[in-house]
Scaffold this motif. Structure first.
Motif, mmCIF file in Angstrom:
data_model
loop_
_atom_site.group_PDB
_atom_site.id
_atom_site.type_symbol
_atom_site.label_atom_id
_atom_site.label_comp_id
_atom_site.label_asym_id
_atom_site.label_seq_id
_atom_site.Cartn_x
_atom_site.Cartn_y
_atom_site.Cartn_z
ATOM 1 N N GLY A 72 -14.113 -6.441 -43.327
ATOM 2 C CA GLY A 72 -13.876 -6.059 -41.935
ATOM 3 C C GLY A 72 -12.550 -5.349 -41.722
ATOM 4 N N CYS A 73 -11.885 -4.976 -42.789
ATOM 5 C CA CYS A 73 -10.509 -4.471 -42.682
ATOM 6 C C CYS A 73 -10.462 -3.068 -42.073
ATOM 7 N N THR A 74 -9.511 -2.879 -41.157
ATOM 8 C CA THR A 74 -9.265 -1.550 -40.585
ATOM 9 C C THR A 74 -7.775 -1.216 -40.673
ATOM 10 N N ALA A 75 -7.132 -1.741 -41.701
ATOM 11 C CA ALA A 75 -5.665 -1.606 -41.777
ATOM 12 C C ALA A 75 -5.200 -0.204 -42.150
ATOM 13 N N CYS A 76 -6.088 0.620 -42.689
ATOM 14 C CA CYS A 76 -5.681 2.004 -42.940
ATOM 15 C C CYS A 76 -6.852 2.929 -42.621
ATOM 16 N N GLY A 77 -6.570 4.223 -42.614
ATOM 17 C CA GLY A 77 -7.561 5.221 -42.193
ATOM 18 C C GLY A 77 -8.784 5.308 -43.084
ATOM 19 N N LEU A 78 -8.706 4.740 -44.276
ATOM 20 C CA LEU A 78 -9.861 4.826 -45.181
ATOM 21 C C LEU A 78 -11.055 4.034 -44.654
ATOM 22 N N CYS A 79 -10.819 3.165 -43.659
ATOM 23 C CA CYS A 79 -11.946 2.393 -43.110
ATOM 24 C C CYS A 79 -12.947 3.302 -42.400
ATOM 25 N N LYS A 80 -12.479 4.473 -41.928
ATOM 26 C CA LYS A 80 -13.323 5.297 -41.047
ATOM 27 C C LYS A 80 -14.562 5.849 -41.729
ATOM 28 N N LYS A 114 -9.634 -0.541 -51.569
ATOM 29 C CA LYS A 114 -10.997 -1.067 -51.501
ATOM 30 C C LYS A 114 -11.973 -0.128 -50.795
ATOM 31 N N CYS A 115 -11.472 0.945 -50.210
ATOM 32 C CA CYS A 115 -12.361 1.887 -49.523
ATOM 33 C C CYS A 115 -12.199 3.269 -50.143
ATOM 34 N N ARG A 116 -13.277 4.038 -50.116
ATOM 35 C CA ARG A 116 -13.286 5.334 -50.789
ATOM 36 C C ARG A 116 -12.418 6.373 -50.068
ATOM 37 N N ARG A 159 -0.953 -0.664 -47.610
ATOM 38 C CA ARG A 159 -1.763 -1.470 -46.697
ATOM 39 C C ARG A 159 -2.784 -2.328 -47.443
ATOM 40 N N CYS A 160 -3.293 -1.810 -48.537
ATOM 41 C CA CYS A 160 -4.395 -2.490 -49.228
ATOM 42 C C CYS A 160 -3.921 -3.457 -50.308
ATOM 43 N N GLU A 161 -2.737 -3.216 -50.795
ATOM 44 C CA GLU A 161 -2.230 -3.939 -51.954
ATOM 45 C C GLU A 161 -2.189 -5.466 -51.808
HETATM 46 FE FE1 SF4 Z 1 -8.325 -2.032 -45.436
HETATM 47 FE FE2 SF4 Z 1 -7.858 -1.368 -47.960
HETATM 48 FE FE3 SF4 Z 1 -9.982 -0.366 -46.734
HETATM 49 FE FE4 SF4 Z 1 -7.556 0.466 -46.046
HETATM 50 S S1 SF4 Z 1 -8.540 0.761 -48.055
HETATM 51 S S2 SF4 Z 1 -9.212 -0.121 -44.621
HETATM 52 S S3 SF4 Z 1 -6.340 -1.421 -46.275
HETATM 53 S S4 SF4 Z 1 -9.618 -2.536 -47.210
#
Ligand code: SF4
Ligand code: URA
Length: 247
Positions: free
Chosen positions: A63-71, A139-141, A155-157
């Motif tokens: 459920g993480c939205t801590a960085c823009g990669l979540c989009k 964790k996100c592409r 953010r992900c570390e």
């Molecule tokens: Fe969260 Fe990591 Fe995905 Fe960024 S890359 S949204 S920090 S899980």
């Protein structure tokens, strides 16, 4: 001695955060637990991650939205393998196939990785001393398979750090420049980091880290396969010399 490299320290400062984890690059295999700063979790980034168990951690990543990669992600890619593994492998970030399947290293590079692991008597589906746990730094592409940006890594570390803590592996193999630089907190090249064991201190635990090339790089530079094999042999030696840790 313990240090946080200046680039990461600057980044943290800009984000208004303190150091999160520290690295000690030592001559091969300094005694575990010697030196090392206690790991501080900055208040601004304390999402309770350092207290989570595996299942809560995986749900939080999902459920993480801590960085823009979540989009643009289809799935988060948490990790694969037995949570009792004594080996840990760390890659960079999910690619297209990983994003679709939610599992790390399932594309072409992943197939090469699986054959390297099999040659070393290891596997993601194995149990006992042959088991490996595989995760990525982010964790996100990243879109169009670009490298993750430094702030995305930062953010992900904490998720990766918690995975390392929970796993308490006997050895970590980091694959490729992005993973090596993120985990060891350095700007140094793969070539200069290969060939000896580094150590990271994660919450007071000292874990040996071996650096090798990324399997995607190997696909384009097959001649370097022998170097990766040498790195896996070094990891095996370090593994054999390291006591299993109590979980
Ligand atoms: Fe969260 Fe990591 Fe995905 Fe960024 S890359 S949204 S920090 S899980
Ligand atoms: N490359 C990586 O670094 N990780 C993956 O999961 C897939 C490709």
């Amino acid at each position: 001695m313990t240090s946080l490299d200046p680039r990461r320290a600057r980044l943290w400062e800009r984000l208004g955060l303190g150091p999160v984890w520290t690295e000690r690059s030592a001559p091969a295999l300094a005694p575990a637990g010697s030196a090392g700063l206690p790991v501080e979790v900055p208040v601004a980034l304390d999402r309770g991650i350092d207290r989570m168990g595996w299942d809560e951690l995986e749900r939080t990543v999902a459920g993480c939205t801590a960085c823009g990669l979540c989009k643009a992600r289809t799935n988060t890619v948490f990790g694969v393998g037995s949570r009792d593994s004594q080996w840990m492998l760390i890659g960079e970030a999910p690619g297209a196939e990983e994003d679709l399947r939610g599992e790390p290293f399932v594309g072409q590079a992943g197939r090469l990785l699986d054959s390297i692991l099999a040659a070393a008597g290891l596997g993601r589906a194995a149990t006992g001393a042959s088991a490996v746990y595989i995760a990525n730094v982010v964790k996100c592409r990243p879109p169009a398979n670009r490298n993750p940006e430094p702030d995305e890594v930062v953010r992900c570390e904490p998720f990766l750090r918690r995975q390392i803590m929970l796993l308490a592996p006997r050895v970590i193999v980091v694959m490729g420049r992005v993973a090596a630089q993120a985990v060891l907190g350095t700007d140094a090249s793969i070539a200069s980091l290969r060939g000896h064991a580094h150590r990271i201190d994660v919450a007071g635990a000292s874990v040996p880290v071996i650096v090798t090339y990324h399997p995607a790089y190997l696909l384009r530079n097959l001649a370097d396969k022998a170097k990766v094999w040498a790195d896996m042999c070094l990891a095996r030696e370090v593994f054999d010399r390291t006591q299993p840790r109590a979980h």
